[in-house]
Write a protein that holds these residues in place. Structure first.
Motif, PDB file in Angstrom:
ATOM      1  N   ARG A  71      78.598  72.078 -51.131  1.00 28.34           N
ATOM      2  CA  ARG A  71      79.426  71.129 -51.414  1.00 28.34           C
ATOM      3  C   ARG A  71      78.873  69.820 -51.141  1.00 28.34           C
ATOM      4  N   ARG A  72      78.290  69.816 -49.815  1.00 30.63           N
ATOM      5  CA  ARG A  72      77.994  68.530 -49.027  1.00 30.63           C
ATOM      6  C   ARG A  72      76.562  68.151 -49.587  1.00 30.63           C
ATOM      7  N   ALA A  73      75.745  68.999 -49.881  1.00 30.03           N
ATOM      8  CA  ALA A  73      74.483  68.893 -50.420  1.00 30.03           C
ATOM      9  C   ALA A  73      73.946  68.427 -51.747  1.00 30.03           C
ATOM     10  N   PHE A  74      74.749  69.170 -52.845  1.00 28.75           N
ATOM     11  CA  PHE A  74      74.453  69.281 -54.205  1.00 28.75           C
ATOM     12  C   PHE A  74      74.308  67.553 -54.611  1.00 28.75           C
ATOM     13  N   PRO A  75      75.398  66.811 -54.310  1.00 35.46           N
ATOM     14  CA  PRO A  75      75.380  65.608 -54.805  1.00 35.46           C
ATOM     15  C   PRO A  75      74.391  64.384 -54.659  1.00 35.46           C
ATOM     16  N   THR A  76      73.485  64.748 -53.723  1.00 36.82           N
ATOM     17  CA  THR A  76      72.472  63.954 -53.271  1.00 36.82           C
ATOM     18  C   THR A  76      71.038  64.848 -52.994  1.00 36.82           C
ATOM     19  N   ALA A  77      71.208  66.139 -53.385  1.00 37.65           N
ATOM     20  CA  ALA A  77      69.967  66.980 -53.354  1.00 37.65           C
ATOM     21  C   ALA A  77      68.715  66.355 -54.043  1.00 37.65           C
ATOM     22  N   VAL A  78      68.840  65.925 -55.323  1.00 39.08           N
ATOM     23  CA  VAL A  78      67.896  65.290 -56.069  1.00 39.08           C
ATOM     24  C   VAL A  78      66.884  64.299 -55.274  1.00 39.08           C
ATOM     25  N   ASP A  79      67.895  63.403 -54.576  1.00 38.94           N
ATOM     26  CA  ASP A  79      67.283  62.158 -54.291  1.00 38.94           C
ATOM     27  C   ASP A  79      66.813  62.293 -52.692  1.00 38.94           C
ATOM     28  N   ASP A  80      67.110  63.231 -51.856  1.00 38.23           N
ATOM     29  CA  ASP A  80      67.146  63.484 -50.397  1.00 38.23           C
ATOM     30  C   ASP A  80      66.294  64.576 -49.935  1.00 38.23           C
ATOM     31  N   ALA A  81      65.360  64.828 -49.446  1.00 31.38           N
ATOM     32  CA  ALA A  81      64.676  65.940 -48.967  1.00 31.38           C
ATOM     33  C   ALA A  81      65.421  66.737 -48.152  1.00 31.38           C
ATOM     34  N   GLY A  82      66.570  66.094 -47.310  1.00 28.06           N
ATOM     35  CA  GLY A  82      67.230  66.984 -46.400  1.00 28.06           C
ATOM     36  C   GLY A  82      68.251  67.819 -46.964  1.00 28.06           C
ATOM     37  N   SER A  83      68.973  66.780 -47.846  1.00 28.70           N
ATOM     38  CA  SER A  83      70.043  67.378 -48.898  1.00 28.70           C
ATOM     39  C   SER A  83      69.406  68.604 -49.600  1.00 28.70           C
ATOM     40  N   MET A  84      68.264  68.553 -50.080  1.00 27.08           N
ATOM     41  CA  MET A  84      67.536  69.638 -51.111  1.00 27.08           C
ATOM     42  C   MET A  84      67.409  70.878 -50.134  1.00 27.08           C
ATOM     43  N   GLU A  85      66.981  70.563 -49.027  1.00 29.98           N
ATOM     44  CA  GLU A  85      66.947  71.762 -48.130  1.00 29.98           C
ATOM     45  C   GLU A  85      68.149  72.394 -47.708  1.00 29.98           C
ATOM     46  N   SER A  86      69.205  71.704 -47.499  1.00 31.43           N
ATOM     47  CA  SER A  86      70.579  72.282 -47.451  1.00 31.43           C
ATOM     48  C   SER A  86      70.934  73.081 -48.508  1.00 31.43           C
ATOM     49  N   ALA A  87      70.854  72.246 -49.639  1.00 31.05           N
ATOM     50  CA  ALA A  87      71.256  72.881 -50.961  1.00 31.05           C
ATOM     51  C   ALA A  87      70.483  74.389 -50.999  1.00 31.05           C
ATOM     52  N   VAL A  88      69.414  74.544 -50.869  1.00 30.41           N
ATOM     53  CA  VAL A  88      68.751  75.890 -51.170  1.00 30.41           C
ATOM     54  C   VAL A  88      69.381  76.692 -50.240  1.00 30.41           C
ATOM     55  N   VAL A  89      69.279  76.639 -48.994  1.00 30.35           N
ATOM     56  CA  VAL A  89      69.891  77.408 -47.820  1.00 30.35           C
ATOM     57  C   VAL A  89      71.464  77.907 -48.270  1.00 30.35           C
ATOM     58  N   GLY A  90      72.315  76.723 -48.786  1.00 28.50           N
ATOM     59  CA  GLY A  90      73.564  77.147 -49.075  1.00 28.50           C
ATOM     60  C   GLY A  90      73.494  78.220 -50.391  1.00 28.50           C
ATOM     61  N   SER A  91      72.721  77.800 -51.204  1.00 27.68           N
ATOM     62  CA  SER A  91      72.659  78.728 -52.428  1.00 27.68           C
ATOM     63  C   SER A  91      72.061  80.239 -52.006  1.00 27.68           C
ATOM     64  N   ILE A  92      71.501  80.354 -51.126  1.00 30.97           N
ATOM     65  CA  ILE A  92      71.243  81.752 -50.748  1.00 30.97           C
ATOM     66  C   ILE A  92      72.469  82.344 -50.008  1.00 30.97           C
ATOM     67  N   LEU A  93      73.179  81.569 -49.185  1.00 31.20           N
ATOM     68  CA  LEU A  93      74.269  82.092 -48.660  1.00 31.20           C
ATOM     69  C   LEU A  93      75.344  82.410 -49.481  1.00 31.20           C
ATOM     70  N   VAL A  94      75.523  81.849 -50.583  1.00 35.96           N
ATOM     71  CA  VAL A  94      76.510  82.108 -51.544  1.00 35.96           C
ATOM     72  C   VAL A  94      76.190  83.485 -52.397  1.00 35.96           C
ATOM     73  N   GLN A  95      74.916  83.715 -52.283  1.00 35.11           N
ATOM     74  CA  GLN A  95      74.495  85.091 -52.938  1.00 35.11           C
ATOM     75  C   GLN A  95      74.670  86.212 -52.350  1.00 35.11           C
TER      76      GLN A  95
END
Length: 395
Positions: free
Chosen positions: A239-263
């Motif tokens: 939730r925190r990472a998705f809105p800025t993931a495309v434009d920010d490398a740190g947000s992208m890294e968080s988004a990928v980890v979060g997507s692992i956890l919800v699986q």
């Protein structure tokens, strides 16, 4: 503010998770584990022609004989799988590497299963024409599979992935007929740098699909404190990472980890049943349907069940303070809608070209039957009439 995550490896039910920027370079370590000399790469034509994806992959596979099957599509049709099986028989690789979105990863896994199956694909098609589905039964060892996701849909840790035998138009049942076998990947490579090569629209659509895996695990009656804790942590992270993931490398890294956890031990339920209701009737990306219907489905769930709403609000970072239960539910729906809008996704079913309102009754009946009883939120008893009202609200 997004979190920072260091590279890590993890054994998940026999599947090695490799996470980290540049982790694609370590794919050879996994191939060496099962003494591979040759690889068949499975992907779609867009990924296959995208140098930003394929060059790092080929570099990592420089010591192996590599062939590429780049014909996968979102339809995941039996014709595509048949072509892939033919290619596998010609190349005779030691391993399969699926890279790209969920459809490519699904085809890679099912390729391994169906190539080893005791029946040929014509048998599965013949049964589908009679309104029946057969499941593949491997008669020989499966070819090892490694998958490399580049979207957030959450197909990486799956061991399935349905194949369309007949489209809704050709099916005697009025909806698509699909089948799938089981193939747990040996390794899943989560490299944020590869996600950054995916077009913004594709990534955004996949985000809602992955996000909802966390939502649904939190309210599933089959869930437990462990699965709910992982889902809550993952949900808050994406939730925190998705809105800025495309434009920010740190947000992208968080988004990928979060997507692992919800699986992890995901417990998909009502929202995914709505997605299936549309994808089994139209050639459509489920993520777009998720984007439109999720706020409406959550309102439907919260009107009839608690849906673990306070834990969900907490995971999303909503300060519920003195709110009553109704206000908590409304705040969750508003927050999910805000996330959807931040990703510039469709907001109404009428804005999705393939969808026809005249099909809502039969889609509602399909959704009702698709909601797994053991995973539906406690207290929810889905009915066709109620589901159809949700669809009209989303129109």
């Amino acid at each position: 503010m997004t979190e920072s995550f260091s590279p890590f490896t993890y054994d998940y039910d026999g599947t090695d998770i490799l996470y980290g920027r540049g982790s694609i370079d370590r794919i050879g370590d996994s191939l060496d584990d099962f003494e591979s000399d040759s690889v068949l790469v499975v992907c779609g034509s867009n990924v296959g022609s995208n140098a930003a994806v394929m060059e790092p992959l080929h570099s990592a596979l420089a010591d192996y004989e590599v062939s590429v099957f780049d014909e996968t599509t979102p339809a995941k049709s039996v014709a595509t799988l048949e072509n892939a099986v033919d290619r596998l028989e010609v190349e005779d690789p030691d391993a399969i590497v699926g890279i790209g979105g969920g459809s490519s990863l699904d085809i890679a896994r099912q390729l391994s299963v169906f190539a080893a199956a005791e029946r040929d694909l014509s048998t599965f098609r013949a049964a589908a024409l009679e309104g029946r589905t057969l499941e593949p039964v491997p008669a020989s060892p499966l070819t090892p599979v490694i998958v490399v996701p580049t979207t957030f849909a959450g197909a990486g840790l799956s061991s399935g992935g349905s194949i369309e035998l007949l489209s809704a138009e050709d099916s005697p049942t009025g909806h698509a007929l699909r089948t799938c076998g089981t193939c747990r990947p040996q390794t899943v490579v989560y490299d944020p740098a590869l996600y950054e090569t995916t077009p913004r629209g594709t990534l955004a659509g996949s985000a809602m699909n992955g996000f909802n895996k966390g939502i649904e695990t939190l309210y599933a009656r089959s869930s437990n404190p462990i699965t709910r804790t992982l889902a809550g942590r993952g949900l808050g992270t994406v939730r925190r990472a998705f809105p800025t993931a495309v434009d920010d490398a740190g947000s992208m890294e968080s988004a990928v980890v979060g997507s692992i956890l919800v699986q992890f031990r995901r417990q998909t339920s009502v929202i995914h049943a709505f997605g299936h209701g549309f994808s089994y009737h139209y050639p459509i990306q489920q993520g777009l349907i998720h984007a439109v219907v999720t706020p409406h489905v959550l309102r439907y769930v919260f009107d009839r069940a608690d849906g673990n709403r306070r834990a969900t609000a907490d995971a999303l970072g909503i300060d519920v303070g003195p709110m009553n239960d109704d206000d908590v539910a409304a705040a969750i729906v508003d927050d999910v809608r805000a996330l959807r809008d931040s990703l510039d996704l469709p907001t109404r079913l009428r804005d999705i070209d393939a969808v026809s309102r005249s099909d809502f009754r039969r889609i509602a009946a399909f959704v009702r039957d698709d909601v797994p009883d053991e995973r539906a939120p406690p207290g929810l008893e889905p009915t066709t009439d109620a589901i159809e009202r949700v669809l009209h609200d989303a129109w």
